[in-house]
Design a protein around this motif. Structure first.
Motif, PDB file in Angstrom:
ATOM      1  N   VAL A  91      -5.594 -12.913   3.071  1.00 22.46           N
ATOM      2  CA  VAL A  91      -4.799 -12.172   3.807  1.00 22.46           C
ATOM      3  C   VAL A  91      -4.652 -12.272   5.539  1.00 22.46           C
ATOM      4  CG1 VAL A  91      -4.942  -9.202   5.132  1.00 22.46           C
ATOM      5  CG2 VAL A  91      -5.314  -9.739   2.513  1.00 22.46           C
ATOM      6  N   ARG A  92      -5.060 -13.177   5.971  1.00 24.53           N
ATOM      7  CA  ARG A  92      -4.880 -13.256   7.401  1.00 24.53           C
ATOM      8  C   ARG A  92      -3.952 -14.862   7.035  1.00 24.53           C
ATOM      9  NH1 ARG A  92     -10.477 -13.206   7.870  1.00 24.53           N
ATOM     10  NH2 ARG A  92     -11.031 -15.055   7.701  1.00 24.53           N
ATOM     11  N   GLN A  93      -3.807 -15.436   6.461  1.00 27.60           N
ATOM     12  CA  GLN A  93      -3.575 -16.407   6.237  1.00 27.60           C
ATOM     13  C   GLN A  93      -1.705 -15.487   5.801  1.00 27.60           C
ATOM     14  OE1 GLN A  93      -4.219 -18.787   2.767  1.00 27.60           O
ATOM     15  NE2 GLN A  93      -5.804 -19.733   4.412  1.00 27.60           N
ATOM     16  N   TRP A  94      -1.652 -14.808   5.527  1.00 26.00           N
ATOM     17  CA  TRP A  94      -0.796 -13.899   5.429  1.00 26.00           C
ATOM     18  C   TRP A  94       0.372 -13.211   6.585  1.00 26.00           C
ATOM     19  CZ3 TRP A  94      -2.400 -10.801   0.753  1.00 26.00           C
ATOM     20  CH2 TRP A  94      -2.248 -11.275  -0.354  1.00 26.00           C
ATOM     21  N   ALA A  95      -0.766 -13.190   6.952  1.00 25.64           N
ATOM     22  CA  ALA A  95      -0.005 -12.320   8.143  1.00 25.64           C
ATOM     23  C   ALA A  95       0.372 -13.210   9.000  1.00 25.64           C
ATOM     24  CB  ALA A  95      -1.294 -11.730   8.921  1.00 25.64           C
ATOM     25  N   GLY A  96      -0.308 -14.246   9.613  1.00 21.89           N
ATOM     26  CA  GLY A  96       0.204 -15.499  10.552  1.00 21.89           C
ATOM     27  C   GLY A  96       1.729 -16.094   9.545  1.00 21.89           C
ATOM     28  N   ALA A  97       1.402 -16.486   8.842  1.00 24.25           N
ATOM     29  CA  ALA A  97       3.262 -16.954   7.950  1.00 24.25           C
ATOM     30  C   ALA A  97       3.863 -15.637   8.003  1.00 24.25           C
ATOM     31  CB  ALA A  97       2.395 -17.559   6.141  1.00 24.25           C
ATOM     32  N   GLY A  98       3.533 -14.486   7.973  1.00 29.77           N
ATOM     33  CA  GLY A  98       4.877 -13.647   7.479  1.00 29.77           C
ATOM     34  C   GLY A  98       4.733 -13.068   6.279  1.00 29.77           C
ATOM     35  N   GLN A  99       4.279 -13.535   5.450  1.00 29.11           N
ATOM     36  CA  GLN A  99       4.511 -13.128   4.096  1.00 29.11           C
ATOM     37  C   GLN A  99       4.171 -11.149   3.673  1.00 29.11           C
ATOM     38  OE1 GLN A  99       2.518 -16.622   1.585  1.00 29.11           O
ATOM     39  NE2 GLN A  99       3.852 -17.952   2.785  1.00 29.11           N
ATOM     40  N   LEU A 100       4.452 -10.612   4.398  1.00 27.49           N
ATOM     41  CA  LEU A 100       3.698  -9.188   3.920  1.00 27.49           C
ATOM     42  C   LEU A 100       5.756  -8.778   3.711  1.00 27.49           C
ATOM     43  CD1 LEU A 100       1.240  -9.069   6.783  1.00 27.49           C
ATOM     44  CD2 LEU A 100       1.544  -9.684   4.537  1.00 27.49           C
ATOM     45  N   ASP A 101       5.468  -7.227   2.412  1.00 25.85           N
ATOM     46  CA  ASP A 101       6.621  -6.860   2.227  1.00 25.85           C
ATOM     47  C   ASP A 101       5.558  -5.607   1.695  1.00 25.85           C
ATOM     48  OD1 ASP A 101       6.255  -6.966  -0.838  1.00 25.85           O
ATOM     49  OD2 ASP A 101       6.295  -8.980   0.205  1.00 25.85           O
ATOM     50  N   PRO A 102       6.483  -4.132   1.208  1.00 26.13           N
ATOM     51  CA  PRO A 102       5.501  -3.560   0.785  1.00 26.13           C
ATOM     52  C   PRO A 102       5.167  -3.755  -0.101  1.00 26.13           C
ATOM     53  CG  PRO A 102       8.181  -2.897   2.395  1.00 26.13           C
ATOM     54  CD  PRO A 102       7.803  -3.855   2.164  1.00 26.13           C
ATOM     55  N   ASN A 103       6.120  -4.207  -0.739  1.00 25.06           N
ATOM     56  CA  ASN A 103       4.854  -3.843  -2.226  1.00 25.06           C
ATOM     57  C   ASN A 103       4.098  -5.187  -2.422  1.00 25.06           C
ATOM     58  OD1 ASN A 103       7.682  -2.913  -3.729  1.00 25.06           O
ATOM     59  ND2 ASN A 103       8.796  -4.620  -4.305  1.00 25.06           N
ATOM     60  N   HIS A 104       3.917  -6.100  -1.850  1.00 32.26           N
ATOM     61  CA  HIS A 104       2.632  -6.868  -1.010  1.00 32.26           C
ATOM     62  C   HIS A 104       1.730  -5.992  -0.640  1.00 32.26           C
ATOM     63  CE1 HIS A 104       1.436 -11.213  -0.049  1.00 32.26           C
ATOM     64  NE2 HIS A 104       0.379 -10.333  -1.494  1.00 32.26           N
ATOM     65  N   LEU A 105       2.155  -4.741   0.242  1.00 32.32           N
ATOM     66  CA  LEU A 105       0.937  -4.487   0.596  1.00 32.32           C
ATOM     67  C   LEU A 105       0.161  -3.142  -0.677  1.00 32.32           C
ATOM     68  CD1 LEU A 105       2.517  -3.725   4.318  1.00 32.32           C
ATOM     69  CD2 LEU A 105       0.778  -5.161   4.141  1.00 32.32           C
ATOM     70  N   GLU A 106       1.154  -2.718  -0.935  1.00 33.43           N
ATOM     71  CA  GLU A 106       0.848  -1.567  -1.863  1.00 33.43           C
ATOM     72  C   GLU A 106      -0.429  -2.238  -2.668  1.00 33.43           C
ATOM     73  OE1 GLU A 106       2.536   1.801  -4.572  1.00 33.43           O
ATOM     74  OE2 GLU A 106       3.763   0.009  -3.740  1.00 33.43           O
ATOM     75  N   ALA A 107      -0.011  -3.559  -3.081  1.00 32.95           N
ATOM     76  CA  ALA A 107      -1.012  -4.369  -4.371  1.00 32.95           C
ATOM     77  C   ALA A 107      -1.913  -4.782  -3.893  1.00 32.95           C
ATOM     78  CB  ALA A 107       0.085  -5.461  -4.933  1.00 32.95           C
ATOM     79  N   LEU A 108      -2.198  -4.847  -2.331  1.00 30.63           N
ATOM     80  CA  LEU A 108      -3.637  -5.298  -1.279  1.00 30.63           C
ATOM     81  C   LEU A 108      -4.000  -3.846  -1.457  1.00 30.63           C
ATOM     82  CD1 LEU A 108      -5.075  -7.202   0.065  1.00 30.63           C
ATOM     83  CD2 LEU A 108      -3.541  -7.118   2.235  1.00 30.63           C
ATOM     84  N   SER A 109      -3.312  -2.883  -1.497  1.00 28.80           N
ATOM     85  CA  SER A 109      -3.927  -1.277  -1.221  1.00 28.80           C
ATOM     86  C   SER A 109      -4.310  -0.666  -2.295  1.00 28.80           C
ATOM     87  CB  SER A 109      -3.257  -0.420  -0.554  1.00 28.80           C
ATOM     88  OG  SER A 109      -4.217   0.527  -0.441  1.00 28.80           O
ATOM     89  N   ASN A 110      -4.262  -0.981  -3.252  1.00 33.73           N
ATOM     90  CA  ASN A 110      -4.916  -0.574  -4.647  1.00 33.73           C
ATOM     91  C   ASN A 110      -6.186  -1.538  -4.692  1.00 33.73           C
ATOM     92  OD1 ASN A 110      -2.818   1.777  -4.336  1.00 33.73           O
ATOM     93  ND2 ASN A 110      -1.422   1.004  -5.457  1.00 33.73           N
ATOM     94  N   GLY A 111      -5.915  -2.636  -4.866  1.00 32.19           N
ATOM     95  CA  GLY A 111      -6.491  -3.687  -5.673  1.00 32.19           C
ATOM     96  C   GLY A 111      -7.966  -3.870  -4.867  1.00 32.19           C
ATOM     97  N   SER A 112      -8.308  -3.196  -3.706  1.00 34.95           N
ATOM     98  CA  SER A 112     -10.188  -2.884  -3.419  1.00 34.95           C
ATOM     99  C   SER A 112     -10.478  -2.124  -2.607  1.00 34.95           C
ATOM    100  CB  SER A 112     -10.860  -4.795  -3.788  1.00 34.95           C
ATOM    101  OG  SER A 112     -10.021  -4.957  -2.468  1.00 34.95           O
ATOM    102  N   PRO A 113     -11.700  -1.986  -2.218  1.00 31.98           N
ATOM    103  CA  PRO A 113     -11.658  -0.853  -0.897  1.00 31.98           C
ATOM    104  C   PRO A 113     -11.818  -1.975   0.375  1.00 31.98           C
ATOM    105  CG  PRO A 113     -13.307  -0.307  -2.407  1.00 31.98           C
ATOM    106  CD  PRO A 113     -12.998  -1.811  -3.050  1.00 31.98           C
ATOM    107  N   LEU A 114     -11.853  -3.065   0.238  1.00 33.90           N
ATOM    108  CA  LEU A 114     -11.723  -4.194   1.377  1.00 33.90           C
ATOM    109  C   LEU A 114      -9.889  -4.393   1.984  1.00 33.90           C
ATOM    110  CD1 LEU A 114     -11.964  -6.305   3.806  1.00 33.90           C
ATOM    111  CD2 LEU A 114     -12.484  -7.974   1.715  1.00 33.90           C
ATOM    112  N   GLY A 115      -9.221  -4.826   0.332  1.00 37.36           N
ATOM    113  CA  GLY A 115      -7.813  -4.847   0.014  1.00 37.36           C
ATOM    114  C   GLY A 115      -7.178  -3.561   1.161  1.00 37.36           C
TER     115      GLY A 115
END
Length: 214
Positions: free
Chosen positions: A42-66
């Protein structure tokens, strides 16, 4: 049957406790709560700017840490205080979900001995009532009441002791997960708030060197 009708609530508590333990063992698996390498990814995604709403939603639903990291990324353009506040708010919800049913398990651990004691009292009352009705000439009647009392006591302790131990174990596991999640969230917070100024340092240096060159 030998313990009398007071055994019924003890058996119900044992079934509920078993269901909670199995469910929590599955839900609180380490790889389900803290997927390996997720924080670094996730830190690599944030540094590279590879983030979008669908990506964040999948991350949020994947695990408590996500879910915790996605909450920070959702307000990544804001101040450090606001991002930290969002992490803390989301963290409370995440911890609440991880501790689901643990209060019920703790309650079972508390009332198990009380239910056993209740069955013991019922057994002793029945024994004394039989003694009052027929005297003490029949030892079998007294043995039946004492046996009922002892069976209820043993059953209540058999349910309460494992429930208490497992309740403490799951609470300890959740506390350990919280420490690891806080560590990952802090690392992401530093990446989001301290990464941008670091990227600007070369421009400040070049601007400072320019007057001296002239």
């Amino acid at each position: 049957m030998a313990g009398g009708w007071a055994m019924l609530p003890i058996l119900v508590c044992s079934l509920v406790a078993l269901a909670i333990v199995l469910e929590r063992c599955w839900t609180l698996r380490r790889k389900a709560v803290l997927p390996p390498g997720l924080g670094e990814e996730v830190r690599q995604w944030a540094g590279a700017g590879q983030l979008d709403p669908n990506h964040l939603e999948a991350l949020s639903n994947g695990s408590p840490l996500g879910e915790l990291l996605a909450a920070a990324l959702a307000v990544r353009g804001q101040s450090r205080e606001l991002i930290k506040e969002r992490i803390e708010d989301t963290g409370r919800h995440v911890v609440h979900e991880m501790e689901r049913y643990l209060n019920t398990l703790g309650t079972i651990a508390l009332i198990g001995p009380l239910l056993g004691l209740f069955g013991t009292v019922i057994g002793l009352i029945r024994m004394f009532m039989q003694v009052m009705a027929g005297g003490i000439g029949d030892p079998a009647k007294m043995a039946g009441g004492i046996g009922e009392a002892l069976i209820c006591t043993a059953s209540g302790l058999t349910v309460a002791i494992p429930a208490y131990v497992l309740h403490r174990y799951f609470r300890s596991r959740v506390a350990g997960y919280c420490v690891q999640m806080e560590k990952q969230a802090t690392a992401l917070l530093d990446e989001l708030t301290l990464g941008a100024p670091a990227a600007m340092r070369p421009r400040r240096t070049s601007a400072a060197v320019a007057p001296g060159a002239g």
